[in-house]
Design an enzyme around this catalytic site. Structure first.
Site, PDB file in Angstrom:
ATOM      1  N   HIS A  72     -25.343 -33.834-134.360  1.00 29.58           N
ATOM      2  CA  HIS A  72     -24.937 -33.656-132.966  1.00 29.58           C
ATOM      3  C   HIS A  72     -24.824 -32.159-132.692  1.00 29.58           C
ATOM      4  O   HIS A  72     -24.443 -31.394-133.572  1.00 29.58           O
ATOM      5  CB  HIS A  72     -23.574 -34.296-132.714  1.00 29.58           C
ATOM      6  CG  HIS A  72     -23.619 -35.787-132.627  1.00 29.58           C
ATOM      7  ND1 HIS A  72     -23.992 -36.570-133.680  1.00 29.58           N
ATOM      8  CD2 HIS A  72     -23.323 -36.634-131.607  1.00 29.58           C
ATOM      9  CE1 HIS A  72     -23.936 -37.851-133.304  1.00 29.58           C
ATOM     10  NE2 HIS A  72     -23.526 -37.921-132.059  1.00 29.58           N
ATOM     11  N   GLU A 116     -23.523 -30.799-126.845  1.00 33.51           N
ATOM     12  CA  GLU A 116     -23.052 -31.692-125.789  1.00 33.51           C
ATOM     13  C   GLU A 116     -21.729 -31.150-125.256  1.00 33.51           C
ATOM     14  O   GLU A 116     -21.622 -30.729-124.122  1.00 33.51           O
ATOM     15  CB  GLU A 116     -22.865 -33.144-126.271  1.00 33.51           C
ATOM     16  CG  GLU A 116     -22.475 -34.065-125.087  1.00 33.51           C
ATOM     17  CD  GLU A 116     -22.128 -35.501-125.471  1.00 33.51           C
ATOM     18  OE1 GLU A 116     -21.590 -35.732-126.556  1.00 33.51           O
ATOM     19  OE2 GLU A 116     -22.386 -36.395-124.624  1.00 33.51           O
TER      20      GLU A 116
END
Ligand SMILES: [Zn+2]
Length: 338
Positions: free
Chosen positions: A199, A202
């Site tokens: 990830h 974001e």
């Protein structure tokens, strides 16, 4: 207008617990006599601010859902239903992300926890026609040495087919820990032929994307949408062929954008980035894979040819074999020609 649920596609960003059907969550809680938080069972998608407190609220709900997954039967059910739901949405390839650590205590360790997921992925692939492969994901909330242990475990099951481990990820709050400390785990994974799918970008902006790219050398970024805030970075990501697993509903639920219209999908595509749409945690965001394509059509104005391109990008960004990739690309052509 063509049916988006029959558009052949690959689903590259879906978490194991977050994939659970709300009805399954309710069943499992009932079996165990557990009460679930009201906010987890109501019909409203999660909406939290993009700060630490918002993340804690998200995490509390996620933990409450995970707490009902206490054994092999529940684990198999989640994989099976994720495959069935993906099949109903035109997915041909699902790369589901799991951190076996949370389930290990109930099934006798990390190895059996992963093997259960892989075994059911193999069986569900056979029965649904969706190739279900697995991304093993470490967590930023645990020690980087734990990530190395997981990477070594993942490496033992490395492959490209259904029921095999194809990638290595890093999840949880992007604000936690020093990204460079996970470099060793990603190195172990890469040496085994696994793609890095951490990830990044974001909750945090371009600086974080730069860090993740430099230290973890990902083939794909979980989200990466905030790269759009720095044109040079975005061009670098696009040129490097790092695919972005974009999850519009997740971005809105986690407060990164107020509305799906603000998700910079067109800016990413205009820069030549490879985008694969994903649902992330449909259990909490109440928005599934096809819904993300619907957003691209209805909110961002993509026509069917552009939507077919998005689906092609998802397949190319997957770790599917050359044979599977070619087959699905041909099916996408047929969808568009119909
Ligand atoms: Zn995610």
């Amino acid at each position: 207008m063509r049916d988006l649920s029959t558009l052949p596609k690959a689903h590259l960003h879906l978490h194991f617990t977050g994939a659970m059907r709300p009805t399954t969550l309710a069943d499992l809680a009932r079996e165990q006599g557990r009460r679930l938080p009201e906010s987890l069972v109501d019909a409203d998608p999660l909406r939290v601010p993009a700060d630490q407190r918002g993340w804690f609220r998200f995490q509390r709900q996620y933990d409450a859902a995970r707490a009902v997954v206490r054994g092999e039967t529940a684990m198999r059910r989640i994989v099976r239903e994720a495959a069935e739901d993906d099949a109903a949405e035109g997915s041909r390839r699902l790369e589901i992300q799991v951190d076996p650590t949370s389930y290990a205590p109930f099934v006798g360790g990390l190895t059996p926890a992963l093997e259960i997921v892989l075994d059911e992925a193999r069986a569900a692939s056979r029965d649904t026609g969706v190739e279900v492969a697995v991304v093993v994901a470490a967590s930023r909330t645990r020690h980087p040495l734990d990530a190395r242990t997981l990477a070594r475990l993942a490496a033992r099951y490395a492959g490209e087919g259904p029921g095999e481990v194809v990638g290595f990820g890093l999840s949880n709050d992007e604000r936690r820990g020093e990204t460079s400390e996970w470099a060793a785990a990603f190195r172990i994974a890469r040496r085994a032929g696994l793609v890095g799918t951490p990830h990044g970008g974001e909750l945090l902006g371009p600086e974080h994307v730069r860090d993740v790219v430099a230290h973890l050398k990902p083939a794909r970024l979980g989200h990466g949408v905030r790269a759009a805030e720095d044109q040079r970075l975005l061009e670098m990501v696009a040129e490097a062929g790092i695919a972005l697993e974009v999850c519009p509903a997740s971005n809105v639920s986690l407060g990164v954008y107020h509305d799906v219209a603000e998700v910079p999908l067109l800016a990413l595509l205009d820069a030549g980035a490879q985008v694969a749409l994903g649902a992330d945690d449909p259990l909490l965001f109440l928005s599934r894979l096809t819904d993300q394509y619907r957003v691209a059509r209805e909110v961002h104005g993509l026509d069917d040819a552009a939507l077919a391109d998005l689906a092609r990008a998802s397949v190319r960004a997957s770790t599917a074999s050359a044979g599977t990739t070619q087959r699905v690309l041909t099916e996408i052509d047929a969808w568009l020609a119909a």
